[in-house]
Scaffold this motif. Structure first.
Motif, mmCIF file in Angstrom:
data_model
loop_
_atom_site.group_PDB
_atom_site.id
_atom_site.type_symbol
_atom_site.label_atom_id
_atom_site.label_comp_id
_atom_site.label_asym_id
_atom_site.label_seq_id
_atom_site.Cartn_x
_atom_site.Cartn_y
_atom_site.Cartn_z
ATOM 1 N N ASN A 144 0.776 -1.328 -0.546
ATOM 2 C CA ASN A 144 0.038 -0.236 -0.068
ATOM 3 C C ASN A 144 1.307 1.267 -0.385
ATOM 4 O O ASN A 144 0.404 2.165 -0.720
ATOM 5 N N GLN A 145 1.942 1.495 0.770
ATOM 6 C CA GLN A 145 3.322 2.088 0.760
ATOM 7 C C GLN A 145 3.594 3.069 -0.217
ATOM 8 O O GLN A 145 3.541 3.922 -0.878
ATOM 9 N N ARG A 146 4.052 1.680 -1.378
ATOM 10 C CA ARG A 146 4.461 1.862 -2.119
ATOM 11 C C ARG A 146 3.526 2.476 -3.343
ATOM 12 O O ARG A 146 4.197 2.937 -4.067
ATOM 13 N N LEU A 147 2.736 1.903 -3.106
ATOM 14 C CA LEU A 147 1.808 2.025 -4.692
ATOM 15 C C LEU A 147 1.038 3.569 -4.204
ATOM 16 O O LEU A 147 1.085 4.676 -5.196
ATOM 17 N N ALA A 148 1.251 4.050 -3.088
ATOM 18 C CA ALA A 148 0.712 5.414 -2.476
ATOM 19 C C ALA A 148 2.065 6.747 -3.547
ATOM 20 O O ALA A 148 1.517 7.306 -3.763
ATOM 21 N N THR A 149 2.603 5.759 -3.556
ATOM 22 C CA THR A 149 3.682 6.743 -3.822
ATOM 23 C C THR A 149 3.616 7.152 -5.173
ATOM 24 O O THR A 149 4.210 8.614 -5.691
ATOM 25 N N VAL A 150 3.059 6.185 -6.011
ATOM 26 C CA VAL A 150 3.009 6.121 -7.319
ATOM 27 C C VAL A 150 1.690 6.394 -8.114
ATOM 28 O O VAL A 150 1.814 7.329 -9.005
ATOM 29 N N ALA A 151 0.440 6.311 -7.053
ATOM 30 C CA ALA A 151 -0.820 6.551 -7.462
ATOM 31 C C ALA A 151 -0.388 7.782 -7.943
ATOM 32 O O ALA A 151 -0.336 8.827 -7.010
ATOM 33 N N ASP A 152 -1.667 8.583 -8.136
ATOM 34 C CA ASP A 152 -2.293 9.991 -8.346
ATOM 35 C C ASP A 152 -2.986 10.210 -8.075
ATOM 36 O O ASP A 152 -2.603 12.036 -7.150
ATOM 37 N N GLU A 153 -4.059 9.274 -6.909
ATOM 38 C CA GLU A 153 -5.028 9.900 -6.033
ATOM 39 C C GLU A 153 -5.095 8.869 -5.184
ATOM 40 O O GLU A 153 -4.541 8.063 -4.898
ATOM 41 N N VAL A 154 -5.354 8.777 -4.184
ATOM 42 C CA VAL A 154 -4.911 7.782 -2.452
ATOM 43 C C VAL A 154 -5.879 8.546 -1.848
ATOM 44 O O VAL A 154 -6.096 9.495 -1.458
ATOM 45 N N VAL A 155 -7.212 7.610 -1.563
ATOM 46 C CA VAL A 155 -8.195 7.479 -0.776
ATOM 47 C C VAL A 155 -8.954 6.421 -0.011
ATOM 48 O O VAL A 155 -8.792 5.367 -0.531
ATOM 49 N N PHE A 156 -8.839 6.966 1.286
ATOM 50 C CA PHE A 156 -9.549 6.017 2.035
ATOM 51 C C PHE A 156 -10.583 6.319 2.211
ATOM 52 O O PHE A 156 -11.239 7.167 2.677
ATOM 53 N N ALA A 158 -14.263 5.492 4.886
ATOM 54 C CA ALA A 158 -14.520 4.789 5.953
ATOM 55 C C ALA A 158 -16.532 4.400 6.798
ATOM 56 O O ALA A 158 -16.638 6.218 6.016
ATOM 57 N N ALA A 159 -16.682 3.729 6.719
ATOM 58 C CA ALA A 159 -18.578 3.613 6.366
ATOM 59 C C ALA A 159 -19.072 4.587 4.793
ATOM 60 O O ALA A 159 -20.155 5.527 5.281
ATOM 61 N N GLY A 160 -18.634 4.097 4.031
ATOM 62 C CA GLY A 160 -19.128 4.580 3.022
ATOM 63 C C GLY A 160 -18.430 5.814 2.283
ATOM 64 O O GLY A 160 -18.911 6.496 1.802
ATOM 65 N N LEU A 161 -17.687 6.380 3.705
ATOM 66 C CA LEU A 161 -17.065 7.997 2.880
ATOM 67 C C LEU A 161 -16.140 8.031 2.749
ATOM 68 O O LEU A 161 -15.061 7.318 3.347
ATOM 69 N N PRO A 162 -15.377 9.199 1.525
ATOM 70 C CA PRO A 162 -14.255 8.909 1.326
ATOM 71 C C PRO A 162 -13.417 10.299 1.844
ATOM 72 O O PRO A 162 -14.619 11.521 2.142
ATOM 73 N N LEU A 163 -12.240 9.842 2.269
ATOM 74 C CA LEU A 163 -11.180 10.807 2.764
ATOM 75 C C LEU A 163 -10.396 10.644 1.793
ATOM 76 O O LEU A 163 -9.412 9.766 1.457
ATOM 77 N N VAL A 164 -10.521 11.698 0.864
ATOM 78 C CA VAL A 164 -8.952 11.973 0.388
ATOM 79 C C VAL A 164 -7.795 12.556 0.798
ATOM 80 O O VAL A 164 -7.309 13.156 2.096
ATOM 81 N N LEU A 165 -6.710 11.328 0.714
ATOM 82 C CA LEU A 165 -5.676 11.257 1.050
ATOM 83 C C LEU A 165 -4.429 11.764 0.087
ATOM 84 O O LEU A 165 -3.976 12.430 0.461
ATOM 85 N N LYS A 166 -4.155 11.421 -0.774
ATOM 86 C CA LYS A 166 -3.728 12.725 -1.759
ATOM 87 C C LYS A 166 -4.491 13.049 -3.223
ATOM 88 O O LYS A 166 -4.961 12.193 -3.864
ATOM 89 N N PRO A 167 -4.799 14.106 -3.129
ATOM 90 C CA PRO A 167 -5.354 14.226 -4.294
ATOM 91 C C PRO A 167 -4.775 14.399 -5.385
ATOM 92 O O PRO A 167 -3.338 14.419 -6.151
ATOM 93 N N ALA A 168 -5.610 14.157 -6.888
ATOM 94 C CA ALA A 168 -5.256 13.718 -8.091
ATOM 95 C C ALA A 168 -4.302 15.007 -8.922
ATOM 96 O O ALA A 168 -4.698 16.294 -7.906
#
Length: 168
Positions: A144-156, A158-168
């Motif tokens: 997950n950490q490796r992919l988060a570095t190369v992905a343009d966007e990362v979203v967490f 919880a309870a069906g609600l998205p929390l953007v961790l890394k914007p596109a």
């Protein structure tokens, strides 16, 4: 959207969120499945997931060669569900998880179509009491950490609600 990593716990709504994001795009859709039906419950679960997708979707099963499956898609958009099962498959097949993770990151960077990847965040609980479970938790977390570095966007999710961790 070019590449999106969606993290969350079990039944958090991450797969539903990923499917909605990919379905909002034009063109054909490819669902890359990493699950294997080793028992009746998993077979039912897979069938329910397939029924939730419409005729735009093509399913590709890739329990081990996920980078190759992503590289093979040339048009439309891709949803990979899920990386956590892929890590399990690699561990049980005694494959080199580090090399596979590097290959997956490289495939994601090279991919010319939008890709959303679903993964469980398994490191939020207690330290597992056995070596295999600890290896699994660690391998999933490192991937997950490796992919988060190369992905343009990362979203967490919880309870069906998205929390953007890394914007596109």
């Amino acid at each position: 959207m070019r590449s999106l990593l969606i993290l969350g716990g079990a039944r958090s709504g991450k797969s539903r969120y990923g499917q909605a994001r990919i379905e909002s795009l034009a063109g054909p859709l490819t669902y890359i499945a990493t699950a294997q039906a080793f028992d009746a419950e998993m077979a039912d679960r897979i069938a329910r997931h397939q029924a939730d997708r419409g005729p735009r979707w093509r399913t590709v099963e890739a329990p081990l060669d996920l980078p190759g499956a992503i590289a093979a898609v040339q048009d439309g958009a891709v949803l990979v569900d899920c990386l956590t099962l892929w890590v399990s498959n690699l561990l049980l097949a005694d494959r080199d998880g580090d090399a596979a993770g590097e290959a997956l990151c490289a495939a994601l960077v090279r991919c010319r179509v939008p890709v959303a990847l679903i993964a469980n965040e398994v490191g939020l609980g207690i330290v597992p009491d056995n070596a295999l479970a600890r290896r699994f938790r660690d391998a999933a977390g490192w991937l997950n950490q490796r992919l988060a570095t190369v992905a343009d966007e990362v979203v967490f999710v919880a309870a069906g609600l998205p929390l953007v961790l890394k914007p596109a």
